[in-house]
Write a protein that holds these residues in place. Structure first.
Motif, PDB file in Angstrom:
ATOM      1  N   LEU A 230      10.243  49.622  34.119  1.00  0.00           N
ATOM      2  CA  LEU A 230      10.910  48.434  34.664  1.00  0.00           C
ATOM      3  C   LEU A 230      10.673  48.272  36.153  1.00  0.00           C
ATOM      4  O   LEU A 230      11.108  47.287  36.757  1.00  0.00           O
ATOM      5  N   LEU A 231      10.037  49.238  36.773  1.00  0.00           N
ATOM      6  CA  LEU A 231       9.879  49.216  38.228  1.00  0.00           C
ATOM      7  C   LEU A 231       9.077  48.012  38.734  1.00  0.00           C
ATOM      8  O   LEU A 231       9.457  47.389  39.719  1.00  0.00           O
ATOM      9  N   PRO A 232       7.958  47.602  38.098  1.00  0.00           N
ATOM     10  CA  PRO A 232       7.205  46.450  38.619  1.00  0.00           C
ATOM     11  C   PRO A 232       8.033  45.168  38.666  1.00  0.00           C
ATOM     12  O   PRO A 232       7.921  44.383  39.617  1.00  0.00           O
ATOM     13  N   GLN A 233       8.898  44.953  37.629  1.00  0.00           N
ATOM     14  CA  GLN A 233       9.735  43.753  37.657  1.00  0.00           C
ATOM     15  C   GLN A 233      10.708  43.806  38.836  1.00  0.00           C
ATOM     16  O   GLN A 233      10.943  42.797  39.507  1.00  0.00           O
ATOM     17  N   LEU A 234      11.292  45.008  39.084  1.00  0.00           N
ATOM     18  CA  LEU A 234      12.223  45.133  40.193  1.00  0.00           C
ATOM     19  C   LEU A 234      11.537  44.867  41.526  1.00  0.00           C
ATOM     20  O   LEU A 234      12.081  44.184  42.404  1.00  0.00           O
ATOM     21  N   ARG A 235      10.325  45.377  41.706  1.00  0.00           N
ATOM     22  CA  ARG A 235       9.587  45.166  42.948  1.00  0.00           C
ATOM     23  C   ARG A 235       9.295  43.683  43.173  1.00  0.00           C
ATOM     24  O   ARG A 235       9.386  43.171  44.286  1.00  0.00           O
ATOM     25  N   ALA A 236       8.941  42.941  42.086  1.00  0.00           N
ATOM     26  CA  ALA A 236       8.632  41.516  42.231  1.00  0.00           C
ATOM     27  C   ALA A 236       9.861  40.733  42.664  1.00  0.00           C
ATOM     28  O   ALA A 236       9.787  39.840  43.527  1.00  0.00           O
ATOM     29  N   LYS A 237      11.022  41.099  42.074  1.00  0.00           N
ATOM     30  CA  LYS A 237      12.253  40.405  42.461  1.00  0.00           C
ATOM     31  C   LYS A 237      12.629  40.692  43.911  1.00  0.00           C
ATOM     32  O   LYS A 237      13.140  39.823  44.631  1.00  0.00           O
ATOM     33  N   GLU A 238      12.410  41.909  44.380  1.00  0.00           N
ATOM     34  CA  GLU A 238      12.707  42.253  45.765  1.00  0.00           C
ATOM     35  C   GLU A 238      11.865  41.441  46.734  1.00  0.00           C
ATOM     36  O   GLU A 238      12.351  40.995  47.784  1.00  0.00           O
ATOM     37  N   GLU A 239      10.599  41.214  46.422  1.00  0.00           N
ATOM     38  CA  GLU A 239       9.739  40.431  47.296  1.00  0.00           C
ATOM     39  C   GLU A 239      10.231  38.998  47.414  1.00  0.00           C
ATOM     40  O   GLU A 239      10.199  38.386  48.476  1.00  0.00           O
ATOM     41  N   VAL A 240      10.712  38.404  46.272  1.00  0.00           N
ATOM     42  CA  VAL A 240      11.252  37.044  46.306  1.00  0.00           C
ATOM     43  C   VAL A 240      12.484  36.978  47.204  1.00  0.00           C
ATOM     44  O   VAL A 240      12.644  36.070  48.035  1.00  0.00           O
ATOM     45  N   LEU A 241      13.405  37.957  47.056  1.00  0.00           N
ATOM     46  CA  LEU A 241      14.608  37.974  47.879  1.00  0.00           C
ATOM     47  C   LEU A 241      14.279  38.158  49.359  1.00  0.00           C
ATOM     48  O   LEU A 241      14.962  37.609  50.227  1.00  0.00           O
ATOM     49  N   LYS A 242      13.246  38.951  49.686  1.00  0.00           N
ATOM     50  CA  LYS A 242      12.836  39.098  51.087  1.00  0.00           C
ATOM     51  C   LYS A 242      12.309  37.786  51.633  1.00  0.00           C
ATOM     52  O   LYS A 242      12.554  37.423  52.788  1.00  0.00           O
ATOM     53  N   ASP A 243      11.528  37.018  50.800  1.00  0.00           N
ATOM     54  CA  ASP A 243      11.031  35.717  51.262  1.00  0.00           C
ATOM     55  C   ASP A 243      12.174  34.758  51.541  1.00  0.00           C
ATOM     56  O   ASP A 243      12.095  33.901  52.430  1.00  0.00           O
ATOM     57  N   LEU A 244      13.283  34.870  50.762  1.00  0.00           N
ATOM     58  CA  LEU A 244      14.448  34.007  50.968  1.00  0.00           C
ATOM     59  C   LEU A 244      15.381  34.544  52.046  1.00  0.00           C
ATOM     60  O   LEU A 244      16.460  33.989  52.260  1.00  0.00           O
ATOM     61  N   GLU A 245      15.000  35.657  52.737  1.00  0.00           N
ATOM     62  CA  GLU A 245      15.776  36.299  53.794  1.00  0.00           C
ATOM     63  C   GLU A 245      17.111  36.814  53.289  1.00  0.00           C
ATOM     64  O   GLU A 245      18.077  36.929  54.043  1.00  0.00           O
ATOM     65  N   CYS A 246      17.186  37.083  51.978  1.00  0.00           N
ATOM     66  CA  CYS A 246      18.393  37.707  51.447  1.00  0.00           C
ATOM     67  C   CYS A 246      18.331  39.227  51.549  1.00  0.00           C
ATOM     68  O   CYS A 246      19.366  39.901  51.449  1.00  0.00           O
ATOM     69  N   LEU A 247      17.149  39.792  51.714  1.00  0.00           N
ATOM     70  CA  LEU A 247      16.951  41.223  51.963  1.00  0.00           C
ATOM     71  C   LEU A 247      16.170  41.385  53.257  1.00  0.00           C
ATOM     72  O   LEU A 247      15.299  40.563  53.579  1.00  0.00           O
TER      73      LEU A 247
END
Length: 1171
Positions: free
Chosen positions: A744-761
């Motif tokens: 499940l790690l690749p899906q988690l990494r993809a979601k983290e990148e989206v949240l970083k682009d939205l400045e939520c992380l």
């Protein structure tokens, strides 16, 4: 009518009578020795010892003329082969003819025809170098480099670098067999008698090295060599020769030493030192007196001191064990044991290895024997040799009337020095023992001293006073430790000659010993030293710290007993091939004026922190015309003195490695090495069989075990195997589950990148303020939560602060106010720091000092009780204990309580010592108290460093984070958080609420997250302010009611009391330092080095400690203080206690060392104005 010979073999000093030849009635004959080098002799014949009646050759050398007073026309013999040891000269009166024969060492005639090398078809040697450096007078032999290359010869001579050097090569010392360049200058010609055609060399170095190959294609090469390079080459030859001697074995050494004593009678007759040295330097005499001195030293009822006997026994045991490990044993006849006289009443004394290999060689060197002076003369001539074979011939005196194998004596002295070097650190008091003299041995009977005719019975040892006793162990390492060496300096001596040494170097611990040596050498006629003494120029070396040098060994013990104080030379011995490094700026020469000489000596004393002997300084300045240093008349201009101060003195590398490397131990002979190797094999074999025995014992015990024959044994083993297999299956299952979760790690990494682009992380993957707001909005939380910035986690220390804050207010803080507490903030608080003042316990009769220490001990105990109470109070504050990840205040106070309690107990222990008037000093109780106090306070200082280190983690947090902030209260911090969330204009010209456009923020942005994200609506910030006012009450800052502030007030009071204590104790330590380290008021401070060093560390610790006190006052006594002060105070307190640990370390050694003696010579009552 009598006739005699005079010639160059003894520098025209003595007359050799010509006696009638039995086979030739009209002929007279005489035999004379041949010099080496140059082994080219000249002579004349005198009638009746009358210099006005000489017989000499005619100008064409065809006839003999005379008698007459003609100078310079001599009979010359040049073709002297290497085997020639003496000349037989015949004077035929009837025919007026002079003839001679060349004889070898056995008196057999030698042929004078040229020899050739049949294998190579070239002329065989010997070959000699002659040149302009000595006006073509001397011959320097060129030595073959190896047996396999006998057609290659090499030699080295000292030249004047400022002049062009010219040279030729002679064969067989024959000027009619010269080798030289041809007429064109490009080739090689000879052998012939050509004069004027020379090789020319322009050099910048001081030595010329010539390589000569007389092969079928002969050639000559040369190069310049510096004095340092020549010194190193000679050292390499010397070390190689010593290794060759070792390979010949112990039997050869014993035989060589026997030949030295056999050659002694002839040596004393032919040596210029023979009449001036001790006449009985035989093995019998030297061994007998040496064993007598050692027996007197070891006698329990004898006159030697206890320390001297103990040090001697330890030295003998260590050296004997070292020599036994090397496997030394006597092979063949033992001349030493046979030479020793036997006392019929006591029996034969057994000569031990240490007597043979250490004591006897050093006795032969140190005592006034002809062995010493002949050995030194030969060692000084080493620069003239070019190979190991030539060096050995030089040391053994081959081809001279003074033939004696002194190469073995050099070997023995070096082996003795190596032995002393190896046991030096293992023997306590070794230097002091070797720097003392054995007591005299006097036997008496009925008050009458023993005589040879009185027999042996009834005599007892007379109690005598040792005039040169052993000093206390370790005393030589204190004080100036100066050493001196003096030599008579020939005219035009170069600096390189006095810098690079080739022989053993003898120094003295007193300037009187130097003058005694100079006086001896000035009285030995026919020597270079005596000629230099008549010129009146002497050079004195001055060195220091000989007791700490690894190369200097005192050898006074081997010089035997002395009848009165001052008779000893107090000799120190250095190995050969020492290179001196001078203090160039302080060298003194005769041409300098008196103010310059005095200024240089004064500056040198300041640089070295020593005091030169007054008589030496007066002698150099000309205020003392004579120090009983010469037996010849002073020159017309008076004596000239040069001084050279030694910065360092080290043997050159090949010799240094030989002396220090245990593998190059000279007494580890070849047969000894085999024995040591066999011993090692035996040890391996023993270990192997020992292992087998242990294995057999383990097998026996296992078979004897009750489980060995148990029927369930195999079933038990099967169960263990099943259990291990099950554990392996479980481990495999855990691994498979982990691999599935990783899918499940690749899906988690993809979601983290989206949240970083939205400045939520943020970049580190942590939820930002924007992400928290969106998360709260998505979960439909309360409006207040929507308006409140949520941070990653609360600081544990701040969480404890919130709990204390809620306890003071009496109600729980709302969650949205609690969430305002950020990770990067800390409440401004003060840890209980304690700076140790350093004063050391001293037990002594000095009343002013005791009164000061009594008052200080009572005051200190009360002070430390207060500090311990503050530690307890600090730990009882809610939230302080236990420690958190970012706050170690609890541990710092716990360690502080321990060391403050140690200080309380130690001050209580010191009060009887300082405050009780009748307390007995220097008894067991007082010494035990002093030792206990010193050791425990050493521990207390180390604990203080630990406490400061724990406090540094919190106090210095601002150094690890650029966003770190401190506030005086929680209310101020929460108000600052709300201020940062107020609405801001997007225009860059607006600096935010409450500020004018363009005005910079005082402290920069409070938080990076807040300053870069949209602010909360104005309504939200106003609601936060209202809630804070309601929670606090009337809006008053509750920091004043916090127990942390009360604790700070307690710290303020205690640190002011501490400062009042530390200031006078600093003065007390300075007082003690002046007394312990001073030496200008007639006090003996030889045993107070440790006190002086401890005082120095104490003063440094006191000064840094005062700085810590002032910093703590600034932090504890002011409502607001800069954030850097606690961290700085911790750092200075650590520095202070590091020096305190050093001071207490010296004090522990002083107080707890049972061999340390207190001295009452130090006067602590000296008025301060006199200091």
């Amino acid at each position: 009518m009598t006739f005699c010979l005079v010639g160059s073999w003894d520098e025209w000093r003595h007359f050799t009578e010509l006696r009638p030849d039995t086979g030739w009635p009209t002929s007279l004959v005489a035999r004379v020795p041949v010099r080496r080098p140059p082994a080219m002799e000249e002579f004349q014949i005198l009638q009746g010892h009358d210099w006005s009646k000489r017989y000499y050759p005619s100008t064409n050398k065809s006839t003999v003329e005379g008698p007459g007073n003609v100078h310079g026309r001599n009979f010359r013999i040049t073709a002297l082969p290497a085997e020639c040891m003496q000349l037989e000269i015949r004077w035929n009166l009837g025919r007026r003819q002079v003839s001679w024969k060349l004889l070898d060492v056995g008196g057999c005639e030698l042929p004078q025809s040229p020899k050739r090398d049949g294998q190579r078809g070239t002329l065989a040697g010997p070959f000699f170098l002659v040149g302009s450096w000595d006006n073509w007078k001397g011959l320097t032999e060129l030595w073959p480099q190896s047996s396999s290359t006998s057609s290659l010869f090499r030699g080295m001579v000292k030249v004047d670098a400022s002049l062009d050097v010219q040279f030729q090569i002679l064969r067989d010392r024959d000027w009619g067999q010269r080798f030289h360049p041809d007429a064109g200058g490009d080739g090689l010609a000879g052998p012939d008698g050509q004069h004027g055609q020379n090789w020319r060399a322009k050099l910048t170095e001081r030595w010329l090295e010539v390589t000569w190959s007389p092969s079928s294609a002969p050639y000559v090469r040369w190069r310049g060599v510096s004095a340092a390079a020549q010194h190193r080459l000679a050292a390499e030859r010397f070390a190689f020769l010593m290794a060759e001697l070792r390979s010949e074995g112990s039997r050869s050494w014993l035989q060589g030493m026997a030949r030295i004593f056999e050659a002694l009678p002839e040596l004393q007759r032919s040596s210029p030192y023979g009449k001036r040295a001790e006449q009985d330097a035989t093995a019998r005499c030297l061994l007998a007196t040496a064993l007598r001195d050692l027996e007197t030293l070891a006698d329990l009822s004898g006159p030697a001191s206890v320390e001297q006997r103990k040090a001697l026994r330890q030295l003998e045991a260590k050296v004997e064990a070292l020599l036994q490990e090397s496997g030394f044993k006597v092979i063949g006849p033992d001349f030493m044991q046979e030479a020793l006289p036997v006392d019929a009443s006591m029996g034969a004394v057994q000569v031990k290895a240490w007597h043979r290999l250490v004591y006897l060689p050093l006795v032969m060197y140190v005592r006034n024997t002809v062995h010493l002076y002949e050995l030194l003369e030969r060692l000084k001539a080493q620069p003239a040799v070019g190979s190991c074979a030539e060096l050995r011939q030089l040391l053994d005196g081959e081809g001279t009337a003074r033939r004696s194998p002194y190469s073995w004596l050099v070997f023995g002295i070096l082996g003795a020095l190596q032995s002393l070097y190896q046991v030096r650190e293992e023997c306590a008091g070794l230097l002091e023992l070797l720097a003392s003299s054995p007591p005299q041995t006097v036997w008496v009977k009925d008050g009458v001293e023993w005589t040879p005719s009185a027999g042996h019975s009834g005599f007892h040892r007379k109690s005598v006073v040792n005039v040169e006793p052993m000093k206390p162990p370790g005393s030589l390492r204190s004080g100036d430790a100066l050493m001196f060496r003096g030599i008579w300096l020939p005219p035009n001596t170069e600096e390189d000659t006095i810098r690079y040494q080739y022989s053993f170097q003898s120094f003295s611990r007193s300037i009187e010993g130097v003058m005694r040596v100079l006086r001896f050498y000035s009285g030995v006629t026919s020597t270079k030293a005596a000629d230099a003494a008549r010129a009146g120029h002497m050079l004195i070396y001055v060195g220091r710290d000989f007791a700490t040098s690894s190369w200097v060994i005192p050898v006074q013990l081997f010089d035997g007993p002395k009848k009165k104080a001052g008779d000893s030379e107090q000799e120190l011995l250095l190995p050969p091939f020492v290179a001196y490094d001078f203090e160039e700026d302080f060298s003194i020469d005769p041409h300098m004026d008196l103010p310059e000489k005095q200024s240089r000596m004064t500056e040198l004393e300041d640089l070295w922190s020593v005091q030169l002997p007054e008589n030496l300084k007066h002698f150099v300045l000309g205020l003392l015309p004579h120090l009983n240093h010469s037996q010849v008349s002073a020159p017309s201009g008076g004596y000239q003195v040069s001084l050279r101060f030694l910065r360092s003195f080290e043997p050159i590398q090949p010799v240094a490695e030989m002396l220090k490397d245990p593998k190059q131990f000279l007494y580890l002979w070849k047969e000894c090495q085999t024995a040591v190797l066999s011993k090692a094999f035996k040890q391996v074999e023993h270990d192997f069989y020992d292992t087998l025995l242990r294995q057999a014992e383990l097998q026996r015990k296992r078979e004897a075990s009750k489980c060995h024959h148990c029927a369930l044994k195999h079933r038990h083993f099967d169960q263990l195997l099943e259990r291990r297999n099950l554990e392996a299956d479980i481990e495999d299952l855990d691994h498979e589950l982990g691999c599935e979760s990783l899918g499940l790690l690749p899906q988690l990494r993809a979601k983290e990148e989206v949240l970083k682009d939205l400045e939520c992380l943020d970049d580190e993957g942590l939820i930002s303020l924007k992400g928290l707001l969106l998360l709260a909005l998505a979960s439909a939380s309360a409006a207040y939560v929507l308006q409140t910035p949520q941070f990653d986690s609360l600081d544990p220390a701040f969480t404890a602060g919130i709990l204390r804050f809620e306890q003071l207010v009496g109600r729980q803080m709302p969650k949205h106010l609690r969430d305002l507490a950020g990770k990067q903030a800390h409440l401004r608080q003060l840890r209980v720091a304690r700076a140790v003042n350093v004063h050391r316990t001293k037990i002594g009769p000095q009343e002013p000092y005791k009164i000061a220490q009594c008052f200080g001990a009572v005051y200190d105990m009360a002070n430390y009780i207060g500090w311990a109470g503050l530690n307890i109070d600090a730990m009882s504050i809610n939230g302080t204990c236990p420690d958190t990840e970012d706050d170690t205040t609890c541990s710092a106070n716990a360690v502080g309580f321990v060391f403050n309690l140690i200080w309380v107990l130690n001050n209580a222990a010191q009060i009887p010592v300082w405050c009780v008037a009748d307390f007995e000093e220097n008894n067991t109780a007082s010494k035990s108290i002093s030792c206990l106090v010193s050791m425990s306070l050493f521990l207390a200082s180390a604990l203080q460093i630990t406490a400061d280190g724990l406090a540094v983690k919190t106090d210095c947090e601002y150094l690890r984070s650029k966003d770190f902030l401190e506030f005086d209260s929680f209310q101020e911090y929460l108000e600052d958080r709300i201020e940062q969330l107020k609405p801001r204009k997007l225009d860059s010209g607006d600096s935010g609420p409450g500020k004018n456009p363009g005005e910079p923020e005082k402290n920069g942005p409070r938080d990076a997250n807040i300053s870069t994200l949209p602010s909360l609506p104005a309504l939200g910030t106003r609601r936060l302010e209202a809630d804070l006012d309601v929670f606090v009450g009337d809006g008053n800052d509750l920091f004043e009611g916090d127990r942390n502030r009360a604790l700070a007030r307690g710290v303020c009071s205690m640190i002011i009391m501490q400062l009042a204590n530390d200031l006078p104790y600093t003065g007390v330590d300075i007082w003690g330092a002046v007394l312990d380290c001073g030496s200008r008021f007639g006090r003996n401070v030889a045993d107070y080095d440790e006190d002086c060093a401890a005082d120095a560390f104490s003063i440094i610790s006191d000064v840094v400690n005062l700085a810590t006190d002032f910093l703590v006052i600034l932090a504890a006594c002011k409502d607001k203080f800069p954030e850097e002060i606690p961290c700085t105070a911790d750092s200075t307190d650590i520095t202070s206690n590091l020096f305190a640990v050093g001071a207490w370390g010296f004090t522990v050694d002083h107080s707890c060392n049972p061999f340390h003696k207190e001295h009452d010579t130090v006067n602590y009552d000296i008025p301060l104005k006199s200091l």
